[in-house]
Design a protein around this motif. Structure first.
Motif, PDB file in Angstrom:
ATOM      1  N   GLN A 130      -6.388  -6.367 -24.676  1.00 42.29           N
ATOM      2  CA  GLN A 130      -5.445  -7.162 -25.454  1.00 42.29           C
ATOM      3  C   GLN A 130      -6.132  -8.378 -26.063  1.00 42.29           C
ATOM      4  O   GLN A 130      -5.865  -8.747 -27.221  1.00 42.29           O
ATOM      5  N   GLN A 131      -7.007  -9.017 -25.291  1.00 46.19           N
ATOM      6  CA  GLN A 131      -7.735 -10.175 -25.795  1.00 46.19           C
ATOM      7  C   GLN A 131      -8.596  -9.790 -27.004  1.00 46.19           C
ATOM      8  O   GLN A 131      -8.634 -10.509 -28.005  1.00 46.19           O
ATOM      9  N   ARG A 132      -9.293  -8.663 -26.890  1.00 46.97           N
ATOM     10  CA  ARG A 132     -10.142  -8.218 -27.996  1.00 46.97           C
ATOM     11  C   ARG A 132      -9.314  -7.949 -29.248  1.00 46.97           C
ATOM     12  O   ARG A 132      -9.690  -8.345 -30.353  1.00 46.97           O
ATOM     13  N   ARG A 133      -8.202  -7.249 -29.069  1.00 46.61           N
ATOM     14  CA  ARG A 133      -7.360  -6.930 -30.228  1.00 46.61           C
ATOM     15  C   ARG A 133      -6.826  -8.181 -30.896  1.00 46.61           C
ATOM     16  O   ARG A 133      -6.629  -8.218 -32.118  1.00 46.61           O
ATOM     17  N   ALA A 134      -6.570  -9.228 -30.090  1.00 51.24           N
ATOM     18  CA  ALA A 134      -6.038 -10.480 -30.640  1.00 51.24           C
ATOM     19  C   ALA A 134      -7.140 -11.396 -31.171  1.00 51.24           C
ATOM     20  O   ALA A 134      -6.844 -12.479 -31.689  1.00 51.24           O
ATOM     21  N   GLY A 135      -8.394 -10.978 -31.019  1.00 49.01           N
ATOM     22  CA  GLY A 135      -9.498 -11.791 -31.505  1.00 49.01           C
ATOM     23  C   GLY A 135      -9.919 -12.908 -30.583  1.00 49.01           C
ATOM     24  O   GLY A 135     -10.621 -13.844 -31.013  1.00 49.01           O
ATOM     25  N   PHE A 136      -9.527 -12.836 -29.310  1.00 47.48           N
ATOM     26  CA  PHE A 136      -9.884 -13.858 -28.328  1.00 47.48           C
ATOM     27  C   PHE A 136     -11.035 -13.379 -27.454  1.00 47.48           C
ATOM     28  O   PHE A 136     -11.258 -12.176 -27.303  1.00 47.48           O
ATOM     29  N   ASP A 164     -13.068 -12.075 -24.387  1.00 41.81           N
ATOM     30  CA  ASP A 164     -12.633 -11.222 -23.280  1.00 41.81           C
ATOM     31  C   ASP A 164     -13.662 -11.145 -22.157  1.00 41.81           C
ATOM     32  O   ASP A 164     -13.496 -10.377 -21.211  1.00 41.81           O
ATOM     33  N   ARG A 165     -14.722 -11.972 -22.227  1.00 44.75           N
ATOM     34  CA  ARG A 165     -15.827 -11.839 -21.276  1.00 44.75           C
ATOM     35  C   ARG A 165     -15.377 -11.996 -19.836  1.00 44.75           C
ATOM     36  O   ARG A 165     -15.746 -11.192 -18.975  1.00 44.75           O
ATOM     37  N   ASN A 166     -14.589 -13.016 -19.541  1.00 44.09           N
ATOM     38  CA  ASN A 166     -14.174 -13.243 -18.156  1.00 44.09           C
ATOM     39  C   ASN A 166     -13.340 -12.078 -17.622  1.00 44.09           C
ATOM     40  O   ASN A 166     -13.467 -11.700 -16.446  1.00 44.09           O
ATOM     41  N   TRP A 167     -12.488 -11.515 -18.468  1.00 43.81           N
ATOM     42  CA  TRP A 167     -11.682 -10.378 -18.043  1.00 43.81           C
ATOM     43  C   TRP A 167     -12.567  -9.163 -17.803  1.00 43.81           C
ATOM     44  O   TRP A 167     -12.350  -8.406 -16.853  1.00 43.81           O
ATOM     45  N   ARG A 168     -13.571  -8.957 -18.672  1.00 50.35           N
ATOM     46  CA  ARG A 168     -14.473  -7.825 -18.484  1.00 50.35           C
ATOM     47  C   ARG A 168     -15.286  -7.977 -17.203  1.00 50.35           C
ATOM     48  O   ARG A 168     -15.518  -7.007 -16.470  1.00 50.35           O
ATOM     49  N   LEU A 169     -15.728  -9.215 -16.928  1.00 50.97           N
ATOM     50  CA  LEU A 169     -16.438  -9.468 -15.672  1.00 50.97           C
ATOM     51  C   LEU A 169     -15.541  -9.177 -14.474  1.00 50.97           C
ATOM     52  O   LEU A 169     -15.981  -8.618 -13.454  1.00 50.97           O
ATOM     53  N   GLY A 170     -14.274  -9.557 -14.579  1.00 51.01           N
ATOM     54  CA  GLY A 170     -13.343  -9.286 -13.500  1.00 51.01           C
ATOM     55  C   GLY A 170     -13.183  -7.797 -13.248  1.00 51.01           C
ATOM     56  O   GLY A 170     -13.201  -7.344 -12.098  1.00 51.01           O
ATOM     57  N   ALA A 171     -13.035  -7.026 -14.320  1.00 52.28           N
ATOM     58  CA  ALA A 171     -12.894  -5.578 -14.171  1.00 52.28           C
ATOM     59  C   ALA A 171     -14.153  -4.965 -13.568  1.00 52.28           C
ATOM     60  O   ALA A 171     -14.077  -4.107 -12.674  1.00 52.28           O
ATOM     61  N   ASP A 172     -15.306  -5.419 -14.020  1.00 52.29           N
ATOM     62  CA  ASP A 172     -16.568  -4.908 -13.485  1.00 52.29           C
ATOM     63  C   ASP A 172     -16.692  -5.231 -11.991  1.00 52.29           C
ATOM     64  O   ASP A 172     -17.119  -4.394 -11.193  1.00 52.29           O
ATOM     65  N   GLY A 173     -16.313  -6.456 -11.609  1.00 50.13           N
ATOM     66  CA  GLY A 173     -16.377  -6.837 -10.205  1.00 50.13           C
ATOM     67  C   GLY A 173     -15.478  -5.972  -9.343  1.00 50.13           C
ATOM     68  O   GLY A 173     -15.876  -5.535  -8.249  1.00 50.13           O
TER      69      GLY A 173
END
Length: 217
Positions: free
Chosen positions: A33-39, A41-50
């Protein structure tokens, strides 16, 4: 636990068996959602990876051993990932059910950061966080939501807060009294070292209740 505004259009957990949830499901949705909105998303991606890395570690516990197969019994441990709370506005990263009871595992991915644990203070790159109190709060939510669904026989099942630290080494000044804090290399060892109170059949019964979305409402 990850908190963000609820998104009913993308979170259909109420209609699902929660055992089908993959690790990082909620934060992965938010990252998209962050990517689609142009915001960013690194912290969210790190969270998913963790969360995915922690889930991989937990497979060392949840696999069915040869002895399990010979005796016709279920695995000693069961796990659910990305368990939704508050209508999908938050989640529990991992709910691990095993011999020690119910372990509520919160993954913290701090890649390349310095980590210091001083009792109730987890300090990340010099900044104190609320990770330890939040882990306790998540365990309390499980006590309030899940335990009443299990019946009187399981009302005293221990619910243990656990923090899994991913991506960085940890220096310890003082351990918290009632929260398990472990890095990737120590997580499985720490969980196996907890005092056992449940057998495989009890674990299976609790898991059968915990995998229902309505158990978390």
């Amino acid at each position: 636990m990850t908190t963000t505004p609820a998104t009913p259009a993308t979170d259909r957990s109420r209609a699902l068996d929660l055992a089908r949830h993959y690790p990082g499901r909620r934060v992965g949705h938010v990252a998209a959602q962050q990517r689609r909105a142009g915001f960013p998303d690194r912290n969210w991606r790190l969270g998913a990876d963790g969360e995915q890395r922690t889930a991989h570690l937990l497979t060392a516990l949840t696999g069915r051993t040869r002895r399990d197969r010979l005796l016709g019994r279920p695995p000693a441990w069961q796990v659910l990932h990305s368990v939704p709370l508050d209508g999908g506005a938050a989640d529990l990263d991992h709910v691990l059910i095993g011999p020690p009871g119910i372990c509520v595992v919160d993954t913290r991915h701090h890649r390349g950061r310095s980590l210091l644990l001083d009792g109730d203070r987890l300090v990340v790159a010099g900044t104190a966080t609320d990770a330890v109190p939040r882990a306790r709060a998540e365990a309390q939510r499980v006590r309030e939501l899940l335990l009443p669904r299990l019946g009187a026989a399981a009302a005293s099942t221990p619910v243990r807060p656990v923090i899994a630290l991913v991506g960085a080494p940890l220096r310890v000044r003082r351990w918290p009294d009632d929260v398990v804090v472990a890095t990737e290399g120590a997580l499985v060892y720490a969980l196996r070292g907890l005092s056992p109170v449940l057998g495989p059949r009890e674990v299976e019964r609790i898991h059968a209740v915990a995998r229902r979305p309505e158990s978390w409402e």
